[in-house]
Design a protein around this motif. Structure first.
Motif, short mmCIF file in Angstrom:
data_model
loop_
_atom_site.label_atom_id
_atom_site.label_comp_id
_atom_site.label_asym_id
_atom_site.label_seq_id
_atom_site.Cartn_x
_atom_site.Cartn_y
_atom_site.Cartn_z
N ASN A 510 103.77 47.40 93.01
CA ASN A 510 103.49 48.03 92.32
C ASN A 510 105.21 49.36 91.99
OD1 ASN A 510 102.53 51.13 90.01
ND2 ASN A 510 103.20 48.93 89.62
N THR A 511 105.53 49.71 91.01
CA THR A 511 106.50 50.40 90.75
C THR A 511 106.81 50.71 89.40
OG1 THR A 511 108.47 48.78 89.86
CG2 THR A 511 108.51 49.10 92.60
N ASN A 512 104.98 51.22 88.94
CA ASN A 512 104.82 51.75 87.61
C ASN A 512 105.70 50.18 86.86
OD1 ASN A 512 106.30 55.07 89.12
ND2 ASN A 512 104.45 54.07 88.95
N ASN A 513 105.72 49.09 87.52
CA ASN A 513 105.98 48.11 85.99
C ASN A 513 104.93 48.23 85.26
OD1 ASN A 513 105.77 47.11 89.39
ND2 ASN A 513 105.26 45.45 88.10
N LYS A 514 105.14 47.15 84.49
CA LYS A 514 103.86 46.38 83.82
C LYS A 514 102.94 45.01 85.05
CE LYS A 514 103.01 42.94 79.76
NZ LYS A 514 103.77 42.37 78.28
N THR A 515 101.79 45.56 84.59
CA THR A 515 101.31 45.11 86.00
C THR A 515 100.49 43.39 85.06
OG1 THR A 515 99.53 46.03 85.81
CG2 THR A 515 100.93 46.97 87.84
N VAL A 516 99.46 43.95 83.99
CA VAL A 516 99.22 42.33 83.43
C VAL A 516 99.78 42.68 82.05
CG1 VAL A 516 97.78 42.97 84.69
CG2 VAL A 516 97.67 44.63 82.84
N ASP A 517 99.46 40.99 81.61
CA ASP A 517 99.93 40.73 80.13
C ASP A 517 98.25 40.56 79.01
OD1 ASP A 517 101.37 40.30 78.06
OD2 ASP A 517 102.49 38.86 78.51
N ARG A 518 97.85 41.36 79.05
CA ARG A 518 96.33 40.95 77.76
C ARG A 518 96.64 41.57 76.37
NH1 ARG A 518 92.34 42.87 82.48
NH2 ARG A 518 92.12 44.73 81.15
N PRO A 519 95.83 40.95 75.66
CA PRO A 519 96.29 41.06 74.13
C PRO A 519 95.61 42.74 73.69
CG PRO A 519 94.58 39.48 74.50
CD PRO A 519 95.19 39.37 75.85
N PHE A 520 95.47 43.00 73.22
CA PHE A 520 94.98 43.94 72.31
C PHE A 520 93.55 43.49 71.93
CE2 PHE A 520 93.76 47.57 69.15
CZ PHE A 520 94.16 48.91 69.93
N PRO A 521 92.75 44.67 72.46
CA PRO A 521 92.42 45.68 72.70
C PRO A 521 92.33 45.98 74.21
CG PRO A 521 90.22 45.47 72.20
CD PRO A 521 90.94 44.15 71.84
N ASN A 522 92.06 44.82 75.15
CA ASN A 522 91.85 44.68 76.63
C ASN A 522 93.54 44.61 77.25
OD1 ASN A 522 89.19 44.03 76.76
ND2 ASN A 522 89.34 41.91 75.89
N VAL A 524 95.58 47.39 78.59
CA VAL A 524 95.68 48.28 79.58
C VAL A 524 96.87 49.54 79.04
CG1 VAL A 524 96.49 49.72 82.11
CG2 VAL A 524 95.20 47.16 81.30
N SER A 525 97.79 48.99 78.65
CA SER A 525 98.97 50.21 78.22
C SER A 525 100.30 49.08 76.96
CB SER A 525 99.83 50.85 79.02
OG SER A 525 100.49 51.56 78.69
N TYR A 526 101.17 49.69 76.89
CA TYR A 526 102.09 48.92 75.95
C TYR A 526 103.75 49.98 76.72
CZ TYR A 526 99.66 46.08 72.52
OH TYR A 526 98.76 45.70 71.19
N LEU A 527 102.78 50.97 76.69
CA LEU A 527 103.92 51.68 77.59
C LEU A 527 103.82 52.19 79.61
CD1 LEU A 527 106.16 54.13 76.99
CD2 LEU A 527 104.34 55.96 77.66
N TRP A 528 104.92 51.57 80.15
CA TRP A 528 104.99 51.34 81.64
C TRP A 528 106.52 52.02 82.14
CZ3 TRP A 528 101.19 48.57 83.69
CH2 TRP A 528 100.39 47.72 81.95
N GLY A 529 106.46 52.79 83.38
CA GLY A 529 106.81 53.27 84.01
C GLY A 529 108.77 52.69 84.41
N ASP A 530 108.43 51.11 84.12
CA ASP A 530 110.12 50.95 84.91
C ASP A 530 109.30 49.47 84.52
OD1 ASP A 530 112.10 50.31 86.72
OD2 ASP A 530 110.76 49.12 88.56
N THR A 531 111.74 49.31 84.44
CA THR A 531 111.43 47.63 84.05
C THR A 531 112.86 47.22 85.12
OG1 THR A 531 113.11 48.43 82.23
CG2 THR A 531 110.67 47.87 81.31
N GLN A 532 113.09 47.90 85.76
CA GLN A 532 114.64 47.87 86.62
C GLN A 532 114.23 48.07 88.19
OE1 GLN A 532 117.20 47.81 84.25
NE2 GLN A 532 115.33 47.59 83.26
N ARG A 533 113.65 49.42 89.00
CA ARG A 533 112.76 48.90 89.92
C ARG A 533 112.66 48.40 90.92
NH1 ARG A 533 110.87 54.00 88.67
NH2 ARG A 533 109.10 53.47 90.29
N ILE A 534 111.80 47.09 89.67
CA ILE A 534 110.75 45.97 90.04
C ILE A 534 111.58 44.75 90.42
CG2 ILE A 534 110.34 45.52 87.57
CD1 ILE A 534 107.94 44.84 91.06
N GLN A 535 112.35 45.00 89.57
CA GLN A 535 113.86 43.54 89.70
C GLN A 535 114.30 43.70 91.41
OE1 GLN A 535 113.37 41.50 87.23
NE2 GLN A 535 112.65 42.83 86.19
N ARG A 536 114.33 44.87 91.79
CA ARG A 536 115.03 44.47 92.93
C ARG A 536 113.81 44.86 94.25
NH1 ARG A 536 119.60 44.33 96.76
NH2 ARG A 536 119.55 45.39 97.84
#
Length: 821
Positions: A510-522, A524-536
């Motif tokens: 984990n690099t603060n990236n999006k970890t799950v893709d679940r519909p609201f209200p389950n 977890v979050s819409y705000l994530w801390g990383d979309t870039q480091r996870i690619q590397r």
């Protein structure tokens, strides 16, 4: 004339003598508080003697008869090395900084009092189990034993800072440790500010469709459409003055860009060359001198544990035992909601609820201020949470007249058992036991990465609010506090928290990236801390069939920017090697030189190279040009580049190229036009700041790590002794993350990153390594104040061994605590 000259010489000699005497006296007084690590101290509360063996890096290895004795000694060791830091953390949590620093910290105290985290911590002590309370009481006794020694032996008041900012020191208590945990939660959460910025941006944009560009959702399905803020809260102010955050270095309130980050990854035996599991972790926090992290080894009855602690908290928060390793990353769980509360027009002491108007819960709190009159603050709470002042993250700008803003937050629990979970984790032997141990963890939410000898796992720990499916903003923007559908309905069960156990590919991270893709209200979050480091990270992990401790270290220290590699081709698509030859010393020639350097660059954010500085300055100037005319003063809140925004605009996703057109100008500017203008802006700034010789630029000169003393860091002369400044590689979006300051002056200063790094190999646990960014001591006269700083900068580590003989072999001292008869 000769007589006058003789007297001038005598006067000069006297002044020199007095200066030397003054400096000598100051040094003597300050050095009195340097701890003696070869010492025997008689203390109350122990059942048997305890040894604190400090290895050659000054890491204490603590050996005692009982766990309580070990925690007692940890409190003593923390107080020996970090007394001033602990006092500051406690005063901050209590909202009592102004007693020492006067009006300069009054606003910080007012805000902390409104959150009331210290009162909540006092209540939470009763919610803990007996074992945890006993550990906290023993730890407090150890801190107080050091205070007693300081007083009885006149040890320079415990720290040099105490001579300059003398104030009474109350004994340490268990609630103090819980308050520091809550204070860390405050620093790691950014959802409050994110909600306000989203609401303000929604109000500022002429085209509501552009909100998804500047505040993009992380790619992936499951994101529902949202109403605009004006529809949620009618009569919200359309334009409002931007109130900057208090820049005081002691303020725990940071911008969203510094709300917390980290890296952690693990490999099971099938992906490990050694045949054992591997785990790497580097939590990211704001830099300071000393660092927030303190290394320690505790020999508990269940076995030894070693890793990173935070002074004031008697827990190894990230580290390993002989059987289990654990690491933390910020989970970005949406654990805060802002509410707009309607006041009763006939009685401002009441607010609207789903069942009618109700009185605020109120209490007066007196703040004592040095060299000024005390200030009384009236604390107000609604059913949703504490009422916040309008200047906090610019809440006034989205709060209509006749309303106030409140915040609900999991940290504001008065039954907080987070430290109990952390204590239990130190005794766990397997991944399954580690997950079970952290069920009672509340906040701040973290992704817990675990590895035992055979298995690896990642579990999100912390309370997840249960929201109604009809919540008007889905927790993304402030909503009406009197609407039942917007209120929380308790917490989700622990089983609902995301978990990944024994992944089929043998690697997780984990690099603060999006970890799950679940519909609201389950969700977890819409705000994530990383979309870039996870690619590397994915690229580095997939490039090898098997990994080693060294390959995990290489990943921690990797400085290749995926962001630079993906955005530069878009930004320079119509600029590379185009145009006629330009005369030397012209803007056109400078632009050509910059583009030539960038065209051959690999994206490595190396401190010795010029390209990272040119790239970073260009990207910063580009975003500024694109958003200033659309957002006006609000553009100042976007101090860091959002890579997804730049990509959307240059690829014209859903019409996002509209951001490149300047609304106030007659021509229609394109994104290549904006890229060219921004590059000229960047080169002009570089020329004025660093000179015109682009090939001679060094990224490290601009990207200095600023490990500054929070109190003395700006004092003339003294700052050269207490601040630690280092040229560093990395950047905002590299795995070796060096988050930049983002604001003038020195926008590229490295102010937030990995203050702790650890890599654990369970095929050979004693080959595990770790390091912190400064040193163990908080005393600037100690050689251990900065002895790890250069190791950290160079990407080097020290051994992480539980071998008692190795610790003793090169010990810098052994402190023995003996029980009083």
């Amino acid at each position: 004339m000769a007589l006058i000259f003789r007297w001038l010489v005598r006067l000069a000699a006297l002044l020199i003598f007095l200066t030397v005497l003054g400096v000598g006296m100051a040094y003597w007084l300050a050095s009195r508080s340097l701890p003696d690590y070869d010492d025997e101290v008689t203390v109350r509360g122990l059942t048997a003697p305890v040894e604190i063996v400090r290895d050659n890096a000054n890491v204490p290895h603590i050996f005692g008869k009982t766990d309580a004795d070990v925690f007692h000694a940890l409190g003593f060791a923390h107080a020996q090395d970090r007394m001033w830091q602990m006092i500051l953390l406690r005063r901050t949590a209590q909202g009592r900084l102004s007693e020492v620093f006067g009006t300069a910290t009054l606003n910080i105290d007012k805000l902390l009092r409104r959150f009331d985290i210290y009162t909540l911590s006092v209540r939470s002590v009763e919610a803990l189990d007996a074992e945890t309370r006993a550990a906290l009481e023993a730890y407090s006794a150890g801190v107080n034993a050091r205070l007693d020694q300081i007083n009885s032996e006149a040890l320079g008041r415990g720290a040099p800072e105490m001579w300059l900012f003398n104030a009474p020191m109350a004994p340490w208590s268990p609630a103090d440790s819980l308050a520091i945990v809550k204070l860390m939660g405050l620093q790691l959460s950014g959802h409050l500010e994110a909600e306000v910025i989203r609401a303000r941006t929604s109000l500022a944009l002429a085209d509501p469709d552009r909100l998804k560009d500047i505040l993009p959702d992380v790619p992936g399905a499951g994101i529902a459409a949202l109403p605009e803020y004006a529809a949620l809260v009618p009569d919200a102010p359309k334009f409002a003055k931007n109130i900057p955050l208090d820049p005081h270095p002691l303020s725990p309130f940071k911008h969203l860009a510094f709300a917390g980050a980290s890296n952690a990854w693990a490999a099971d035996p099938s992906r490990s060359a050694s045949g054992g599991t591997l785990l790497a972790n580097d939590p990211h926090l704001g830099f300071s001198a000393p660092a927030i992290w303190y290394l320690a080894r505790l020999e508990l009855q269940s076995g030894g544990v070693i890793g990173g602690t935070i002074p004031g908290i008697p827990v190894v928060l990230t580290g390993r035992s002989a059987d289990l390793g654990w690491g933390l990353t910020s989970a970005y769980v949406d654990d805060q909601d802002v509410y707009i509360e309607a006041l009763n027009p006939d009685n401002s002491n009441e607010y609207r609820t789903p069942d009618g108007f109700r009185k605020f819960r109120t209490r007066s709190s007196i703040i004592n201020v040095k060299d000024a009159d005390p200030v009384t603050v009236t604390l107000r709470w609604t059913e949703n949470g504490p009422v916040m002042p309008g200047n906090h993250y610019n809440l006034a700008s989205i709060t209509p007249s006749g309303h106030v803003a409140s915040v609900n937050w999991t940290v504001l629990s008065d039954r907080d058992t987070s430290i109990q979970a952390a204590m239990a984790l130190m005794h766990a032997k397997t991944v399954e036991e580690g997950i079970a141990a952290t069920e009672s963890y509340i906040a701040p939410a973290q992704n817990l990465t675990l590895s035992d000898h055979k298995n690896i796992a990642m579990k999100t720990i912390g309370a997840l609010p249960r929201r109604d499916a009809n919540h008007q903003s889905k927790g993304r923007m402030p909503t009406r506090g009197w609407e039942k559908a917007n209120r929380w309905d308790g917490m989700m069960p622990y089983t609902a928290n995301p978990e990944f156990i024994a992944p089929s590919g043998g690697i997780l991270g984990n690099t603060n990236n999006k970890t799950v893709d679940r519909p609201f209200p389950n969700h977890v979050s819409y705000l994530w801390g990383d979309t870039q480091r996870i690619q590397r990270w994915q690229r580095l992990m997939q490039n090898r069939q098997v990994h080693t401790r060294d390959s995990f270290i290489e990943a921690q220290l990797d400085t290749i920017s995926f962001t630079a590699r993906s955005l530069l081709p878009l930004m320079g698509a119509e600029l590379w090697f185009t145009g006629e030859a330009a005369p030397d010393k012209t803007p056109e020639r400078q632009r050509q030189r910059a583009l030539t350097l960038l065209a051959g660059w690999s994206g490595e954010m190396n401190e010795h190279m010029p390209e990272p500085l040119i790239y970073a300055a260009w990207l910063r100037a580009l975003q500024a040009r694109m958003i200033q005319d659309d957002l006006g003063p609000l553009a100042d809140e976007f101090s860091h580049v959002e890579p997804l925004f730049i990509e959307r605009a240059f690829r014209n996703i859903d019409g996002a190229a509209a951001w490149c057109d300047v609304l106030q100008s007659a021509p229609i500017e394109t994104c290549p036009d904006m890229a060219r203008l921004a590059l000229d802006d960047a080169l002009l700034w570089i020329n004025e700041t660093w000179g015109t010789q682009l090939e001679s630029l060094r990224w490290g000169d601009a990207h200095q790590a600023t490990h500054d003393h929070q109190v003395l860091g700006e004092v003339p002369v003294l700052r050269y002794f207490v601040n630690i400044r280092q040229s560093t590689s990395g950047g905002d979006n590299t795995l070796m993350r060096g988050r930049t300051k983002g604001t003038e002056p020195n926008p590229f200063y490295n102010v937030h990153g990995a203050g702790y790094r650890g890599v654990y190999d369970f095929a050979d646990p004693d080959s595990s390594v770790f390091v912190t960014s400064t040193g163990q001591s908080g005393h600037f006269l100690s050689r251990h104040y900065d002895d790890m700083a250069q190791l950290w900068r160079r990407g080097e580590y020290i051994p992480m061994s539980l071998d008692q003989e190795l610790a003793r072999a090169a010990a810098v001292g052994v402190t023995t605590l003996r029980p009083a008869q």
